[in-house]
Scaffold this motif. Structure first.
Motif, PDB file in Angstrom:
ATOM      1  N   SER A 138     -10.275 -29.026 -58.714  1.00  0.00           N
ATOM      2  CA  SER A 138     -10.810 -27.725 -59.116  1.00  0.00           C
ATOM      3  C   SER A 138     -11.035 -26.823 -57.908  1.00  0.00           C
ATOM      4  O   SER A 138     -11.170 -27.281 -56.764  1.00  0.00           O
ATOM      5  N   TYR A 139     -11.077 -25.517 -58.186  1.00  0.00           N
ATOM      6  CA  TYR A 139     -11.503 -24.545 -57.193  1.00  0.00           C
ATOM      7  C   TYR A 139     -13.005 -24.309 -57.386  1.00  0.00           C
ATOM      8  O   TYR A 139     -13.526 -24.467 -58.492  1.00  0.00           O
ATOM      9  N   PRO A 140     -13.723 -23.933 -56.321  1.00  0.00           N
ATOM     10  CA  PRO A 140     -15.176 -23.773 -56.438  1.00  0.00           C
ATOM     11  C   PRO A 140     -15.609 -22.859 -57.576  1.00  0.00           C
ATOM     12  O   PRO A 140     -16.626 -23.126 -58.231  1.00  0.00           O
ATOM     13  N   PHE A 143      -9.136 -22.526 -51.904  1.00  0.00           N
ATOM     14  CA  PHE A 143      -8.692 -23.900 -51.702  1.00  0.00           C
ATOM     15  C   PHE A 143      -9.415 -24.817 -52.673  1.00  0.00           C
ATOM     16  O   PHE A 143     -10.573 -24.589 -53.018  1.00  0.00           O
ATOM     17  N   THR A 144      -8.725 -25.862 -53.101  1.00  0.00           N
ATOM     18  CA  THR A 144      -9.354 -26.831 -53.998  1.00  0.00           C
ATOM     19  C   THR A 144     -10.421 -27.618 -53.237  1.00  0.00           C
ATOM     20  O   THR A 144     -10.444 -27.652 -51.999  1.00  0.00           O
ATOM     21  N   VAL A 145     -11.287 -28.256 -53.995  1.00  0.00           N
ATOM     22  CA  VAL A 145     -12.318 -29.095 -53.387  1.00  0.00           C
ATOM     23  C   VAL A 145     -11.679 -30.224 -52.577  1.00  0.00           C
ATOM     24  O   VAL A 145     -12.150 -30.569 -51.492  1.00  0.00           O
ATOM     25  N   ALA A 146     -10.574 -30.768 -53.067  1.00  0.00           N
ATOM     26  CA  ALA A 146      -9.885 -31.848 -52.356  1.00  0.00           C
ATOM     27  C   ALA A 146      -9.420 -31.388 -50.983  1.00  0.00           C
ATOM     28  O   ALA A 146      -9.576 -32.108 -49.982  1.00  0.00           O
ATOM     29  N   ASN A 147      -8.826 -30.193 -50.915  1.00  0.00           N
ATOM     30  CA  ASN A 147      -8.354 -29.668 -49.628  1.00  0.00           C
ATOM     31  C   ASN A 147      -9.504 -29.476 -48.649  1.00  0.00           C
ATOM     32  O   ASN A 147      -9.396 -29.777 -47.458  1.00  0.00           O
ATOM     33  N   GLN A 148     -10.625 -28.969 -49.151  1.00  0.00           N
ATOM     34  CA  GLN A 148     -11.759 -28.716 -48.273  1.00  0.00           C
ATOM     35  C   GLN A 148     -12.432 -30.009 -47.831  1.00  0.00           C
ATOM     36  O   GLN A 148     -12.904 -30.117 -46.699  1.00  0.00           O
ATOM     37  N   GLY A 163     -22.865 -23.819 -60.388  1.00  0.00           N
ATOM     38  CA  GLY A 163     -23.603 -23.786 -59.133  1.00  0.00           C
ATOM     39  C   GLY A 163     -24.161 -25.147 -58.763  1.00  0.00           C
ATOM     40  O   GLY A 163     -24.114 -25.565 -57.597  1.00  0.00           O
ATOM     41  N   GLY A 164     -24.685 -25.868 -59.760  1.00  0.00           N
ATOM     42  CA  GLY A 164     -25.218 -27.197 -59.505  1.00  0.00           C
ATOM     43  C   GLY A 164     -24.154 -28.179 -59.053  1.00  0.00           C
ATOM     44  O   GLY A 164     -24.378 -29.003 -58.163  1.00  0.00           O
ATOM     45  N   MET A 165     -22.963 -28.078 -59.660  1.00  0.00           N
ATOM     46  CA  MET A 165     -21.866 -28.954 -59.272  1.00  0.00           C
ATOM     47  C   MET A 165     -21.404 -28.643 -57.850  1.00  0.00           C
ATOM     48  O   MET A 165     -21.155 -29.538 -57.039  1.00  0.00           O
TER      49      MET A 165
END
Length: 290
Positions: free
Chosen positions: A152-154, A108-113, A159-161
């Motif tokens: 974006s997807y994770p 899932f994209t960051v937006a969805n999560q 890692g820092g982002m």
């Protein structure tokens, strides 16, 4: 200051095929509003299971036997139903785990999560409202171009982002209590230092109480107001951070401090004597390499 969390005489054991194994032996600790408290000890000492009891995760295991008093914002957690526990997690209390990448769902994209997290507090939040809120939160953790990160997807992020995303998510619903379980351990030392500085800024601006779980005394000295030292499921020492560092009373605490690597020579300060936010995380790097 009123206490956000009060734990008294917490005991944990697991029933096995043969016998009963006791893990925690009467843990007691408290955290006031806005206070940063560290729970320090080696691997297997009981740090993470304590955090999972606070979140109500181990109570769901049939083999676990838990006794003691647990109060959160004056509420007796021992009498909560599974549904009530679920309602608390991600809203009034939240957690940051060691590995930010594994904490996020890769499909899932960051937006969805982000939308899922925000809807735990406001169920009727629209997609556009959730995205706007998420963009503001990402901006607050100093992420450039939040729109790109949201889409974006994770696995497409560093890692820092991802750690910044996780911190923003954990604080999105303004929890009273944040549990940080070895945050930044999976990151390189410079990103880890930036992450801890950012987390400190965020919890101060939200007046959030923090239970900071770590084995890294250098990081703890920089971050925490008070320290509890746990050894084999027992709290062996507690007190204000500087007081514990200045005069450790228990042999185990002194052993932990003596195990901290010291870097000397070439103009580099001794880690144990410096309060520099960049140098302290080098302790974690040295321990992870050993």
């Amino acid at each position: 200051m009123s206490n956000v969390l009060d734990i008294r005489n917490l005991e944990l054991g697991f029933k096995g095929y043969v016998g009963f194994t006791k893990v925690l032996h009467g843990i007691s600790l408290s955290i006031a509003k806005g206070e940063r408290v560290a729970l320090v000890g080696e691997s297997g000492s009981g740090k993470s299971v304590t955090a999972r009891i606070i979140l109500g995760l181990l109570q769901e295991l049939r083999a676990a036997r838990i006794t003691g008093e647990l109060h959160f914002n004056g509420q007796d957690l021992n009498h909560l139903s599974r549904r009530q526990w679920h309602a608390l997690r991600g809203t009034d209390m939240s957690m940051i785990f060691q590995d930010p990448t594994s904490s996020l769902n890769p499909v899932f994209t960051v937006a969805n999560q982000f939308a899922e997290v925000l809807r735990r507090r406001e169920e009727k939040l629209t997609d556009s409202e959730a995205r706007a809120r998420a963009s503001e939160l990402l901006d607050s953790v100093h992420i450039p171009n939040p729109a790109r990160v949201l889409d974006s997807y994770p696995f497409q992020l560093s890692g820092g982002m991802n750690q910044r995303v996780v911190i923003a998510m954990a604080l999105a619903n303004h929890p009273s209590l944040l549990i940080a379980d070895e945050p930044g351990t999976a990151l390189d030392v410079t990103v880890q230092a930036q992450t801890l500085k950012l987390m400190r800024e965020m919890v101060e601006s939200n007046d959030t109480a923090v239970l900071f779980i770590s084995h890294n005394l250098g990081v703890v000295r920089e971050f925490a107001d008070r320290i509890y030292v746990i050894y084999r499921g027992n709290i062996v020492e507690e007190g204000p951070t500087e007081a514990v560092f200045a005069n450790p009373g228990h042999a185990y605490t002194r052993a932990l401090m003596s195990a901290v690597p010291r870097i000397t020579g070439g103009g580099i300060p001794d880690i144990a004597d410096t309060s520099d936010a960049f140098l302290d995380p080098l302790v974690s790097h040295s321990e992870n390499k050993s």
